[in-house]
Design a protein around this motif. Sequence first.
Motif, PDB file in Angstrom:
ATOM      1  N   PHE A  34       0.607  -1.138   0.115  1.00  0.00           N
ATOM      2  CA  PHE A  34       0.002  -0.047  -0.045  1.00  0.00           C
ATOM      3  C   PHE A  34       0.904   1.392   0.077  1.00  0.00           C
ATOM      4  N   PRO A  39      -4.995   1.340   3.404  1.00  0.00           N
ATOM      5  CA  PRO A  39      -6.368   0.910   3.445  1.00  0.00           C
ATOM      6  C   PRO A  39      -7.076   1.422   4.831  1.00  0.00           C
ATOM      7  N   THR A  58     -11.998   2.474  -3.000  1.00  0.00           N
ATOM      8  CA  THR A  58     -11.235   2.770  -1.880  1.00  0.00           C
ATOM      9  C   THR A  58     -10.920   1.410  -1.161  1.00  0.00           C
ATOM     10  N   MET A  59      -9.706   1.073  -0.892  1.00  0.00           N
ATOM     11  CA  MET A  59      -9.028  -0.023  -0.082  1.00  0.00           C
ATOM     12  C   MET A  59      -9.601  -0.099   1.234  1.00  0.00           C
ATOM     13  N   PHE A  68      -8.058  -7.607   2.411  1.00  0.00           N
ATOM     14  CA  PHE A  68      -8.164  -6.455   1.691  1.00  0.00           C
ATOM     15  C   PHE A  68      -9.153  -6.475   0.731  1.00  0.00           C
TER      16      PHE A  68
END
Length: 141
Positions: A34, A39, A58-59, A68
């Motif tokens: 990431f 996230p 959006t994560m 995830f």
Amino acid sequence: MERPCLSRRHALLFPATAAGLGGLAACAPEDEGFGTSGPLRAEDGTIPLTEIPENASTMVNFGGQQPFVLIVRGAGDDLAAYSGYCTHNGCALSQEESVLDCPCHGSRFDAETGEVLRGPATRHLPEVEVVVEGDVVHRVR
């Protein structure tokens, strides 16, 4: 004749060993993929709908196994969700605006549809079932 400190056999193995270690470092477990934008975290397995922006992806980390999830939100509570892991080798994806990148081998996915934009991945991201109840989002197991 004096024996060399590095044999020919060991000298030939050195580049392969260095490349192998570099490859392992690329998929190290501490690298969740990431980068600087992590996230959203759903500590109790839910996330307020207000934390997921409209007309964006959006994560979200729902915790647990394969935590995830990419949530694509239209207007209101119109949601779609996809796995946050590359279909090529299972690495966690990073989100760069409308594209998801795989830090392990360079695959790219469309962050709104989950479709493959660049390989080596050949399969789109699988859908994940999420539901909106009141003002929170739950991942369905």
